[in-house]
Design an enzyme around this catalytic site. Structure first.
Site, PDB file in Angstrom:
ATOM      1  N   THR A  23       0.815  -1.212   0.000  1.00  0.00           N
ATOM      2  CA  THR A  23       0.000   0.000   0.000  1.00  0.00           C
ATOM      3  C   THR A  23       0.849   1.263   0.000  1.00  0.00           C
ATOM      4  OG1 THR A  23      -1.722  -1.187   1.159  1.00  0.00           O
ATOM      5  CG2 THR A  23      -1.823   1.199   1.284  1.00  0.00           C
ATOM      6  N   THR A  82       2.329  -4.247   4.424  1.00  0.00           N
ATOM      7  CA  THR A  82       2.389  -4.520   5.871  1.00  0.00           C
ATOM      8  C   THR A  82       2.071  -5.977   6.207  1.00  0.00           C
ATOM      9  OG1 THR A  82       0.089  -3.840   6.111  1.00  0.00           O
ATOM     10  CG2 THR A  82       1.782  -2.166   6.516  1.00  0.00           C
ATOM     11  N   ASP A  83       1.272  -6.642   5.354  1.00  0.00           N
ATOM     12  CA  ASP A  83       0.754  -7.962   5.756  1.00  0.00           C
ATOM     13  C   ASP A  83       1.856  -8.959   6.112  1.00  0.00           C
ATOM     14  OD1 ASP A  83      -1.636  -6.830   5.177  1.00  0.00           O
ATOM     15  OD2 ASP A  83      -2.039  -7.999   3.372  1.00  0.00           O
TER      16      ASP A  83
HETATM   17  N1  ASP Z   1      -2.093  -6.177   1.199  1.00  0.00           N
HETATM   18  C1  ASP Z   1      -1.118  -5.128   1.374  1.00  0.00           C
HETATM   19  C2  ASP Z   1       0.249  -5.750   1.443  1.00  0.00           C
HETATM   20  O1  ASP Z   1       0.634  -6.291   2.435  1.00  0.00           O
HETATM   21  C3  ASP Z   1      -1.440  -4.343   2.592  1.00  0.00           C
HETATM   22  C4  ASP Z   1      -0.478  -3.256   2.923  1.00  0.00           C
HETATM   23  O2  ASP Z   1       0.403  -2.875   2.211  1.00  0.00           O
HETATM   24  O3  ASP Z   1      -0.641  -2.725   4.015  1.00  0.00           O
HETATM   25  O4  ASP Z   1       0.942  -5.693   0.484  1.00  0.00           O
END
Ligand code: ASP
Length: 462
Positions: free
Chosen positions: A108, A184-185
């Protein structure tokens, strides 16, 4: 005049509905269905999207799709075409400031949506970043490089090894700090494997992401970037860390050690927590406040060690009551070389699994036990069942987090299949992945715990 260009990407039933009400993309609308009304802006659709839904951005910032066949009316209240180009400004170079490299891997933090193709375009050139977060120039001379453009569930061996090698090359070139933009995941998985693949770094390696994209008012992207770039440029913490929101408010960020960090909330911005210890430091725009002093300090040499060994045939098994032994059997039959179990309590699984675990051991499969409570230690001496399992070859891994043990076992088995060598690698801490003790108040202090709760209560206490 409304051409198909004004209905960007829509087709089929959704296009017919929009045309029926002359609702162009970027119109501010109230859409009525039999059951509800939705107020928002009609977004373009990606070319690959289905033909049955109209997508709007609600006032809250969330996007929703409404089934075209359910739409009874669209009331148009206005229209404002959005431009997604980020203003680019040349990043100012100050010879007195340290050189920091920002690697993009996706997620993200790197995304703004190209509504035509549905692709996520990274907004990552120094000029774009300076245009949107000019404060970055206060800390460093920033250089950027897009390594990958994936959501983090798609990170894998190739990306981990590639990132480790890119870090090594930058350290060779004398960089003063490294930031890695990441989804983040699975950021904690990457932080863990980088803690093993990149050792003895002379400079900070700070991972950063954002829970809410930069087109949303509550985005954490800019602040997380500022904090992480500041930590990379100015801190003396030469470790792999994750830098994200500390409390739910935006008052400070926390730097978490790469092997002790975990994403703990699916949507809060303060989602990352240090497990089993305190975070290393607090960061805000003006200062970095260490909370511990047992971290590796910044150095001026370039003696980093890169070791990208990795064995892919390793699995985590998250134990649940009534698990059937065929789960373990199928890993054995499919040629798995290592299994990390996240057991209940102090590290337990049920008795029906024992014969399968015995068979795994006899086949030379390396089996390590961790705890799904996350906090605390595996203790296999407390109950007979634990001792039984150790006799079956299951090795307790102290307080290593399950994902960290998984990454470490992949890395260890990439180097050797010899049980003693692997055991020695697994049980010798490299980057604080096992610790001698956990602070008793660790999960309350500075992690959305006591200070934040006190502050919250004091607002209401008369
Ligand atoms: N689905 C995304 C990822 O982990 C969520 C994020 O970036 O926070 O790539």
């Amino acid at each position: 005049m409304s051409t198909n260009e004004s209905y960007k990407g829509y087709k089929g039933a959704a296009l017919d509905t929009l045309k029926q009400f002359e609702a162009l993309v970027w119109s501010d609308v109230v859409i009525s269905t039999e059951k509800a009304e939705f107020t928002g802006i009609i977004l373009p659709r990606s070319e690959a999207a289905d033909p049955n839904h109209v997508v709007i951005k609600l006032r809250t910032g969330y996007n929703i799709g409404i089934e075209a066949s359910k739409i009874s009316n669209i009331n148009i209240e206005g229209r404002k075409e959005a431009h997604y180009k980020i203003p680019e400004k040349a990043f100012p170079v100050d010879p007195k400031k340290p050189r920091v490299k920002l690697f993009g891997t996706g997620g993200t933090i790197a995304s703004r949506l190209d509504y035509r193709t549905g692709a996520v375009i990274p907004a990552f050139s120094p000029g774009e970043l300076y245009g949107s977060v000019p404060e970055l120039a206060d800390f460093c001379n920033l250089e950027t490089e897009k390594l990958y453009g994936v959501f983090s569930e798609n990170m894998g061996t190739e990306q981990w090894a590639g990132t480790a090698n890119a870090i090594g090359a930058e350290i060779e070139r004398g960089v003063k700090g490294i930031v890695i933009g990441h989804g983040t995941d699975t950021m904690h998985h990457t932080a863990a494997i980088l803690s093993f693949m990149v050792q003895n770094s002379p400079v900070p390696i700070v991972m950063v992401g954002s829970q809410r994209s930069s087109d949303r008012p509550s985005s954490d992207a800019a602040l997380n970037l500022m904090h992480s770039v500041k930590a990379a440029a100015e801190s003396d913490i030469a470790e792999v860390t994750v830098c994200m929101f500390g409390p739910t408010s935006d008052s400070y960020g926390l730097l978490h050690q790469g092997t002790r960090v975990r994403k703990m909330h699916s949507s809060y911005r303060s989602t990352f927590r240090t497990i089993g210890d305190f975070p290393i430091a607090m960061v805000d725009r003006t200062k970095i406040t260490p909370l511990r002093d047992d971290y590796r300090k910044r150095r001026t040499d370039k003696n980093v060690i890169i070791n990208t060994a990795f064995e892919e045939k390793v699995a985590i098994v998250y134990y649940y009551p009534n698990m059937q032994p065929d789960i373990i059997d199928s890993l054995i039959d499919n040629g798995y070389k290592g299994i990390v179990i996240a057991g209940t309590g102090l590290g337990h699984v049920n008795k029906p699994l024992y014969p399968a675990l015995k068979r795994a051991h006899e086949k030379g499969i390396h089996v390590y036990m961790t705890v799904q409570t996350l906090w605390g230690y595996v203790q296999m001496y407390v109950y007979d069942t634990g001792r039984d399992m150790m006799e079956l070859g299951v090795i307790p891994s102290a307080n290593m987090l399950p994902e960290v043990a998984y990454m470490k076992l992949c890395w260890a088995l990439g180097q050797s299949n010899d049980p003693e060598i692997v055991r020695n690698i697994m049980l010798t801490p490299i980057a604080n992945e096992t610790t001698e003790r956990e602070p008793s108040n660790g999960y309350l202090i500075l992690q959305g715990g006591i200070p934040e709760v006190e502050e919250f209560i004091s607002k209401y206490r008369k």
